[in-house]
Enzyme design. Structure first.
Site, PDB file in Angstrom:
ATOM      1  N   GLY A 239      36.775  39.552 -30.128  1.00 30.30           N
ATOM      2  CA  GLY A 239      37.448  38.264 -30.210  1.00 30.30           C
ATOM      3  C   GLY A 239      37.749  37.732 -31.589  1.00 30.30           C
ATOM      4  CD  GLU A 276      32.189  44.404 -25.185  1.00 29.45           C
ATOM      5  OE1 GLU A 276      33.119  43.662 -24.807  1.00 29.45           O
ATOM      6  OE2 GLU A 276      31.201  44.660 -24.481  1.00 29.45           O
ATOM      7  N   GLY A 278      38.422  44.618 -30.858  1.00 29.05           N
ATOM      8  CA  GLY A 278      39.578  45.490 -30.683  1.00 29.05           C
ATOM      9  C   GLY A 278      40.663  45.112 -31.676  1.00 29.05           C
ATOM     10  NE  ARG A 279      43.685  39.454 -31.121  1.00 28.45           N
ATOM     11  CZ  ARG A 279      44.668  39.282 -30.244  1.00 28.45           C
ATOM     12  NH1 ARG A 279      45.914  39.492 -30.606  1.00 28.45           N
ATOM     13  NH2 ARG A 279      44.424  38.888 -29.010  1.00 28.45           N
ATOM     14  NE  ARG A 315      49.412  40.292 -29.087  1.00 25.13           N
ATOM     15  CZ  ARG A 315      49.370  39.259 -29.879  1.00 25.13           C
ATOM     16  NH1 ARG A 315      50.191  39.186 -30.910  1.00 25.13           N
ATOM     17  NH2 ARG A 315      48.515  38.289 -29.671  1.00 25.13           N
ATOM     18  CE1 TYR A 319      48.771  37.340 -23.638  1.00 28.35           C
ATOM     19  CE2 TYR A 319      49.734  38.861 -25.218  1.00 28.35           C
ATOM     20  CZ  TYR A 319      49.000  38.632 -24.082  1.00 28.35           C
ATOM     21  OH  TYR A 319      48.480  39.695 -23.387  1.00 28.35           O
ATOM     22  CB  CYS A 347      69.385  41.897 -19.106  1.00 33.59           C
ATOM     23  SG  CYS A 347      70.486  43.194 -19.632  1.00 33.59           S
ATOM     24  CE1 TYR A 376      44.105  43.948 -26.287  1.00 34.56           C
ATOM     25  CE2 TYR A 376      44.012  42.781 -28.362  1.00 34.56           C
ATOM     26  CZ  TYR A 376      43.382  43.307 -27.261  1.00 34.56           C
ATOM     27  OH  TYR A 376      42.014  43.199 -27.140  1.00 34.56           O
TER      28      TYR A 376
HETATM   29  N1  LLP Z   1      35.635  42.801 -24.738  1.00 35.93           N
HETATM   30  C1  LLP Z   1      36.159  42.298 -23.604  1.00 35.93           C
HETATM   31  C2  LLP Z   1      35.330  42.219 -22.417  1.00 35.93           C
HETATM   32  C3  LLP Z   1      37.499  41.874 -23.590  1.00 35.93           C
HETATM   33  O1  LLP Z   1      38.003  41.377 -22.465  1.00 35.93           O
HETATM   34  C4  LLP Z   1      38.287  41.982 -24.756  1.00 35.93           C
HETATM   35  C5  LLP Z   1      39.688  41.558 -24.765  1.00 35.93           C
HETATM   36  C6  LLP Z   1      37.692  42.520 -25.904  1.00 35.93           C
HETATM   37  C7  LLP Z   1      36.363  42.910 -25.871  1.00 35.93           C
HETATM   38  C8  LLP Z   1      38.446  42.689 -27.197  1.00 35.93           C
HETATM   39  O2  LLP Z   1      38.889  41.491 -27.717  1.00 35.93           O
HETATM   40  P1  LLP Z   1      39.534  41.448 -29.179  1.00 35.93           P
HETATM   41  O3  LLP Z   1      38.458  41.812 -30.173  1.00 35.93           O
HETATM   42  O4  LLP Z   1      40.627  42.447 -29.200  1.00 35.93           O
HETATM   43  O5  LLP Z   1      40.007  40.073 -29.321  1.00 35.93           O
HETATM   44  N2  LLP Z   1      46.736  41.241 -24.740  1.00 35.93           N
HETATM   45  C9  LLP Z   1      46.229  40.095 -25.468  1.00 35.93           C
HETATM   46  C10 LLP Z   1      44.749  40.204 -25.759  1.00 35.93           C
HETATM   47  C11 LLP Z   1      43.905  40.381 -24.506  1.00 35.93           C
HETATM   48  C12 LLP Z   1      42.435  40.503 -24.805  1.00 35.93           C
HETATM   49  C13 LLP Z   1      41.683  40.810 -23.570  1.00 35.93           C
HETATM   50  N3  LLP Z   1      40.295  41.086 -23.743  1.00 35.93           N
HETATM   51  C14 LLP Z   1      47.044  39.912 -26.759  1.00 35.93           C
HETATM   52  O6  LLP Z   1      47.973  40.678 -26.991  1.00 35.93           O
HETATM   53  O7  LLP Z   1      46.792  38.985 -27.511  1.00 35.93           O
END
Ligand code: LLP
Length: 423
Positions: A239, A276, A278-279, A315, A319, A347, A376
């Site tokens: 997050g 965890e 990701g982004r 995105r 969003y 379109c 993403y």
């Molecule tokens: N762990 C869990 C249980 C999650 O649901 C998520 C993201 C993460 C870790 C990783 O979160 P991060 O570190 O990436 O913020 N498609 C959306 C983002 C969806 C995130 C969903 N869950 C976007 O493009 O902004």
């Protein structure tokens, strides 16, 4: 230094000229820089180096096996949310003891597959799921290590579609209910309680929600250990936000400040910490490279029509996300600037990559790079409008490899089948 920078007036990914990639592979095209993933991963692990910890990269951000393998080489674990992601992780040799399985709706088939892989932990999201994992593990003569994802009812102050930690969201079990759930888990066969899990949302740019979540999770851990549960880890989810607009003055917290916030509440517990993100690891390691088809003058508006579209990067549409867009050939400092919309060929009026951007006006044939598209981006791409799924390239120094080729039109239309009454 960013992995994407101008060298002699041309945007490069590490040492590779983006013009060369565009002419070799074609556009639209995702380009990733190995060094970008590596730096972010190492920055995030370094700040937790003095406590037991495991960074499980959230594969949903970018699950290309080349990306997963790049991180796995550095020792990363993985956070998966489907059998597909688990298979990708295993395919590139991520050890099962470094894989956690999140997600609100794991199917029986997925649970069985993960049990057979003997993964580190199931992050359980509900009471019925707890019962199901217990039953499936017992039936297979296995023990599932579990943590329960608690919902701490904290507003992460992020976009509504990526906020997960309030009671309005479908995720986790209400934190007040956790003691009862843990007591139940302790009695069910086939389960071994190993941790507590939380994830409050994505693109969080302020430490206060993490602070509140860590405080609540630490208090819950103390309570559960007092009740005799043997905990091994706390999983804080991901997050932490990234900078999408390099021109903005506000910056998300640095990993160091994030670590201090978490450790303030957890250090004394001596438990292993799992993350965890990701982004944070992937977003700024990738760009979407696109070529201008036309520059179109509307009534009082300029539209730059490019060959990438909402199906390649959804995105902005989904969003209202900001992605910075730059010309691959660096404009002269005194080049005239205009305010324009960068739109795709799909379109739909929602098909735009950027709106109201003031930048040097590109011409037909020019290359643009949509920045911060490593997370993403490709994973959320589709073939909408029967467009070919966008390919991906990974750069390492002065080398590059196509890590997902552009599919052919035969691939695209060849999966359809005509029923016998139409053929
Ligand atoms: N762990 C869990 C249980 C999650 O649901 C998520 C993201 C993460 C870790 C990783 O979160 P991060 O570190 O990436 O913020 N498609 C959306 C983002 C969806 C995130 C969903 N869950 C976007 O493009 O902004």
């Amino acid at each position: 230094m960013s992995s994407f920078a101008y060298r002699s007036g041309v945007l490069h990914a590490e040492e590779v000229d983006l013009r060369d990639l565009a002419s070799t592979v074609g556009t639209p095209l995702y380009v990733y820089a190995s060094a970008g993933f590596e730096k972010q991963y190492l920055d995030m692990t370094r700040v937790f180096a003095d406590v037991p910890s495991l960074a499980c990269y959230a594969m949903k951000a970018n699950s290309n096996q080349a990306v997963v393998a790049t991180l796995a080489r550095l020792g990363a674990g993985m956070d998966v949310v489907s059998e597909g992601e688990l298979r990708r992780a295993r395919a590139v040799g991520v050890p099962p003891e470094k894989i956690v399985f999140s997600g609100v709706g794991k199917t029986q088939g997925e649970i069985n597959y993960a049990l057979d892989q003997d993964i580190l932990c199931f992050n359980v999201e509900s009471e019925p799921e707890l019962e199901q994992i217990s039953a499936l593990a017992s039936a297979r003569g296995r023990v599932a290590r579990i943590s329960i994802r608690v919902n701490p009812d904290i507003d992460a102050n992020t976009h509504a579609k990526i906020s997960t930690g309030t009671y309005a969201n479908k995720f986790g079990i209400p934190i007040e209910d956790a003691p009862r759930m843990y007591a139940k888990a302790a009695k069910l066969p086939g389960l071994s309680i190993t941790g507590i899990d939380v994830h409050i949302g994505s693109q969080i740019t302020d430490l206060a929600p993490f602070d509140a979540a860590a405080e609540r999770l630490a208090a819950l851990a103390v309570h559960l250990m007092g009740e005799g549960h043997r905990l091994e880890h706390l999983d804080f989810g991901g997050g932490l936000g990234v900078t999408y607009d390099p021109q903005s003055n506000s910056r998300p917290p640095e990993p160091q400040a994030y670590a201090q916030t978490i450790l303030r509440h957890t250090r004394k517990l001596g438990l292993k910490l799992i993350f965890e993100h990701g982004r944070l690891i992937a977003a700024n390691a990738g760009v979407l490279l696109t070529r201008v088809i036309h520059v179109k003058q509307g009534a009082g508006k300029t539209f730059v029509v490019v060959d990438a579209a909402m199906n390649d990067l959804i995105r902005p549409t989904l969003y209202e996300a900001y992605h910075h867009v730059v010309n691959v050939i660096e404009p002269a400092p005194d080049a005239p600037r205009e305010t324009l919309d960068i739109v795709g060929p799909v379109c739909e009026s929602g098909d735009y990559l950027a709106q109201k951007r003031t930048m040097a006006l590109p011409r037909s044939g020019d290359l643009l790079a949509v920045l911060s598209a490593g997370a993403y981006g490709a994973v959320q791409a589709s073939t909408y409008n029967s467009r070919l799924l966008v390919p991906e390239v990974l750069v390492k120094g002065n080398r590059f490899a196509v890590v997902r080729p552009r599919l052919s039109y035969e691939d695209l239309i060849g999966l359809d089948r005509l029923p016998d009454w139409l053929s």
